[in-house]
Scaffold this active site. Structure first.
Site, PDB file in Angstrom:
ATOM      1  N   LYS A   8       1.689  -4.958  -1.132  1.00 52.45           N
ATOM      2  CA  LYS A   8       2.448  -3.761  -0.746  1.00 52.45           C
ATOM      3  C   LYS A   8       1.522  -2.721  -0.117  1.00 52.45           C
ATOM      4  O   LYS A   8       1.598  -1.533  -0.417  1.00 52.45           O
ATOM      5  CB  LYS A   8       3.160  -3.185  -1.968  1.00 52.45           C
ATOM      6  CG  LYS A   8       4.180  -4.132  -2.576  1.00 52.45           C
ATOM      7  CD  LYS A   8       4.905  -3.488  -3.729  1.00 52.45           C
ATOM      8  CE  LYS A   8       5.859  -4.393  -4.448  1.00 52.45           C
ATOM      9  NZ  LYS A   8       6.576  -5.346  -3.694  1.00 52.45           N
ATOM     10  N   CYS A   9       0.669  -3.175   0.760  1.00 50.72           N
ATOM     11  CA  CYS A   9      -0.369  -2.337   1.368  1.00 50.72           C
ATOM     12  C   CYS A   9      -0.148  -2.281   2.880  1.00 50.72           C
ATOM     13  O   CYS A   9       0.442  -3.185   3.461  1.00 50.72           O
ATOM     14  CB  CYS A   9      -1.722  -2.984   1.033  1.00 50.72           C
ATOM     15  SG  CYS A   9      -3.161  -2.270   1.852  1.00 50.72           S
ATOM     16  N   GLY A  10      -0.653  -1.245   3.497  1.00 49.36           N
ATOM     17  CA  GLY A  10      -0.584  -1.159   4.957  1.00 49.36           C
ATOM     18  C   GLY A  10      -1.300  -2.316   5.641  1.00 49.36           C
ATOM     19  O   GLY A  10      -0.984  -2.660   6.784  1.00 49.36           O
ATOM     20  N   PHE A  11      -2.248  -2.925   4.942  1.00 48.79           N
ATOM     21  CA  PHE A  11      -2.988  -4.056   5.506  1.00 48.79           C
ATOM     22  C   PHE A  11      -2.352  -5.406   5.158  1.00 48.79           C
ATOM     23  O   PHE A  11      -2.852  -6.448   5.584  1.00 48.79           O
ATOM     24  CB  PHE A  11      -4.447  -4.049   5.023  1.00 48.79           C
ATOM     25  CG  PHE A  11      -5.235  -2.875   5.527  1.00 48.79           C
ATOM     26  CD1 PHE A  11      -5.554  -2.750   6.870  1.00 48.79           C
ATOM     27  CD2 PHE A  11      -5.663  -1.884   4.654  1.00 48.79           C
ATOM     28  CE1 PHE A  11      -6.281  -1.669   7.345  1.00 48.79           C
ATOM     29  CE2 PHE A  11      -6.387  -0.794   5.116  1.00 48.79           C
ATOM     30  CZ  PHE A  11      -6.696  -0.680   6.461  1.00 48.79           C
ATOM     31  N   THR A  12      -1.254  -5.399   4.405  1.00 45.77           N
ATOM     32  CA  THR A  12      -0.615  -6.652   3.979  1.00 45.77           C
ATOM     33  C   THR A  12      -0.322  -7.596   5.146  1.00 45.77           C
ATOM     34  O   THR A  12      -0.471  -8.817   4.992  1.00 45.77           O
ATOM     35  CB  THR A  12       0.652  -6.355   3.151  1.00 45.77           C
ATOM     36  OG1 THR A  12       0.257  -5.633   1.979  1.00 45.77           O
ATOM     37  CG2 THR A  12       1.376  -7.622   2.740  1.00 45.77           C
TER      38      THR A  12
END
Length: 167
Positions: free
Chosen positions: A38-42
């Site tokens: 659930k990360c911007g980098f996912t």
């Protein structure tokens, strides 16, 4: 594990809490990534899978990516190990191993990540992992060859990985 001298000295756990002896990867090039769902980098899962499949097509089992989910950065991987595995497969078609969730910093940090950080400190000699999707490249000799920040796209590492495979 202060006596560790190589990547192969560790036995992290898989999602079912079974040991995964990293010695099984002797002679291979391994990219270790601390992941989060659930990360911007996912979306980097997509890039990691592309690199994994592209290199595997040319080099077979000589290369592997190992994902280590981590919930230490903004609580961005709160799910169970089964939920994380399912998310990675359904949303990004991930076929490389995703191991058990770990801490990468602090008192409960995984011994593997403690070793990785000591072997290859980050910018300005900082040892801590700054965020999700930091990457470590392990050579065929079990030593750390490189470390990249979260902002480094997996696709940009393909040439470095291929160079290490050619050694």
């Amino acid at each position: 594990m202060a006596s560790a001298t190589s990547f192969y000295d560790f036995k992290p756990l898989d999602k079912k809490s079974a040991e995964v002896p990293l010695s099984d990867y002797k002679g291979k090039v391994v990219l270790v990534v601390n992941t989060a769902s659930k990360c911007g980098f996912t979306p980097q899962f997509g890039g990691l899978e592309k690199v994994y499949k592209d290199i595997k097509a040319k080099h077979g089992d000589d290369f592997v990516i190992l994902g280590f989910p981590c919930n230490q950065f903004g609580g961005q991987d709160p799910g169970t190990d089964d939920e994380i595995q399912s998310f990675c497969q359904i949303n990004y078609g991930v076929s490389f191993p995703i191991l058990q969730k770990v801490d990468v910093n602090g008192d409960n940090a995984s011994p593997l990540f403690e070793w990785l950080k000591n072997e290859k400190p980050g910018i300005l000699g900082l040892k801590r992992i700054k965020w999700n999707f930091e990457k470590f490249l392990i050579g065929k000799d079990g030593q750390v060859k490189g470390r990249w920040a979260s902002t480094t796209k997996p696709e940009s590492l393909e040439s470095v990985i291929l160079e290490e495979l050619s050694k």
